[in-house]
Design an enzyme around this catalytic site. Structure first.
Site, PDB file in Angstrom:
ATOM      1  N   SER A 180      81.470  46.800 -23.936  1.00 62.59           N
ATOM      2  CA  SER A 180      81.463  47.715 -22.880  1.00 62.59           C
ATOM      3  C   SER A 180      80.071  48.188 -22.762  1.00 62.59           C
ATOM      4  CB  SER A 180      82.502  48.820 -23.177  1.00 62.59           C
ATOM      5  OG  SER A 180      82.237  49.299 -24.591  1.00 62.59           O
ATOM      6  N   LYS A 182      79.474  51.626 -16.791  1.00 65.48           N
ATOM      7  CA  LYS A 182      79.718  53.116 -16.095  1.00 65.48           C
ATOM      8  C   LYS A 182      79.099  52.769 -14.901  1.00 65.48           C
ATOM      9  CE  LYS A 182      81.689  55.786 -19.189  1.00 65.48           C
ATOM     10  NZ  LYS A 182      82.647  56.752 -18.967  1.00 65.48           N
TER      11      LYS A 182
END
Length: 400
Positions: A302, A52
């Site tokens: 992720s 992110k």
């Protein structure tokens, strides 16, 4: 606004000021299952513990001086929150983040640690997003969407460029997917440079908005979600990511909660990688269908921001899903030595007894019988089956 390969390539210098080029690690244990080369793209080792920071830093770096002075506001279950908080701290911008009630405590604490103000609102990311937008309207703070903005998608796309450089022979890339920012950005980068590479999104089955949306041809909101994978629990795809995914992604598959927890445990045990449930989604898809994806393949991890208490529960759940825990009920004679004989037979099977409980008052039992409930630790599903077979061969009535 559409995002191009040129846009993604042009932002690499800015993103590289903060984001790491995370490693790609060969996974021999997955290769043994799949029968081909498997690589793990370790965004769980990224700054703030997930991908992110890439999009968040790019988005904030492009704010005007006037926008920076107004501050920023975001909504997140945790990973986007940390990305925005760190980016804001580095750029000298005040940040406010709305998180759903029940968001993981370590994610909230880390967000505060980067200097952002954390406020809790609602039970889902959807409710937190609404409140963040209202806060933006009330105060003038710039709303930083977690996935539905060109800068966010562009920043996440740098991960796709790295995959192509680190694994130039890749044939399939599997990417955990929630709102679609990472999948869209990586797919845009990969397909523009290598249209022959198959790009697959992976969603938790209990929070899978993309399959129905893609069938319908437009973003469709889920009525409910119930998944441990809070990082990809998004009720409705973003408009911009959806358009890119519709155009560039070959397939979106789903994985169960059992598959997520099993993948998490195996990554911890075999790869020595700490990942959160959403971060394990791509590996879960590989384990569910080992022959479905052409190799060499890259599975993206992720994120790695997982609450230690939740991790303990997930490990136990994953071990059960992998056949490492076996819960059975067994009827034995209610006489001295009956239980000892059963335990001796279990010891001979190599199973470890974790818990034992007796049930004597049941309409299903005959006089002189007792039901024993046992939790056993086994070496895996094949061993569990052999334990059950041994007990039945010894004349026990076993129910699992």
């Amino acid at each position: 606004m559409s995002v191009t390969l040129a846009d993604i390539e042009a932002c690499r210098t800015v993103v590289g000021e903060v984001a790491l080029t995370t490693p790609v690690e060969e996974s021999r244990w997955l290769q043994a299952i799949v029968g081909g080369r498997v690589l793990l793209k370790c965004e769980n080792l990224q700054r703030t513990g997930s991908f992110k920071i890439r999009g968040a830093y790019l988005r904030l770096s492009r704010l005007t001086p006037e926008e920076r002075a107004r501050g920023v506001v975001a909504a997140s279950a945790g990973n986007h929150a940390q990305g925005v908080a760190l980016a804001a701290q580095l750029l000298g911008i005040k940040a406010t983040v709305f998180m759903p009630d029940g968001a993981p405590i370590p994610k909230a604490n880390a967000t505060r640690g980067y200097g952002a103000e954390v406020r809790f609102h609602g039970l889902s990311l959807t409710e937190a997003l609404v409140r963040a937008q209202e806060f933006s309207d009330e105060t003038g703070a710039v709303f930083i969407h977690p996935f539905d903005h060109a800068d966010i998608v562009t920043g996440q796309g740098t991960c796709g460029l790295e995959v192509l450089e680190q694994a130039p022979e890749v044939r399939t890339v599997l990417i955990p997917t929630g709102g679609g920012g990472l999948l869209a950005g990586m797919a845009l980068a990969i397909k523009a440079a290598r249209p022959d590479v198959r790009v697959v999104g992976v969603q938790a089955a209990e929070a899978a908005a993309y399959p129905e949306s893609l069938r319908t041809g437009a973003p469709v909101a889920l009525e409910r979600m119930a998944t441990m994978a809070d990082g990809i629990a998004v009720a409705k795809p973003g408009d911009l990511p959806f358009e890119a995914i519709q155009r560039c992604v070959d397939e979106v598959v789903t994985v169960s909660e059992d598959s997520l927890s099993r993948a998490l445990v195996l990554l911890l045990e075999r790869a020595k990688m700490v990942v959160e449930p959403s971060g394990a989604a791509a590996v879960a898809a590989v384990l569910d269908a080992p022959q479905a994806f052409e190799t060499p393949m890259v599975a993206v991890l992720s994120g790695g921001n997982v609450d230690p208490l939740l991790l303990g529960n997930l490990i136990r759940h994953g071990m059960a899903a992998g056949g490492r825990y076996l819960n059975i009920r067994c009827v034995i004679p209610d006489r001295p030595g009956g239980l000892a004989t059963l335990l001796a037979d279990l010891a001979g099977s190599g199973a470890n007894v974790l818990e034992v409980a007796h049930e004597r008052t049941s309409g299903a039992l005959h006089i002189g019988e007792v039901e024993v409930r046992l939790q056993l630790e086994t070496r895996g599903a094949p061993h569990a089956e052999s334990v059950l077979a041994r007990l039945r061969d010894h004349g026990y009535a076993v129910r699992d």
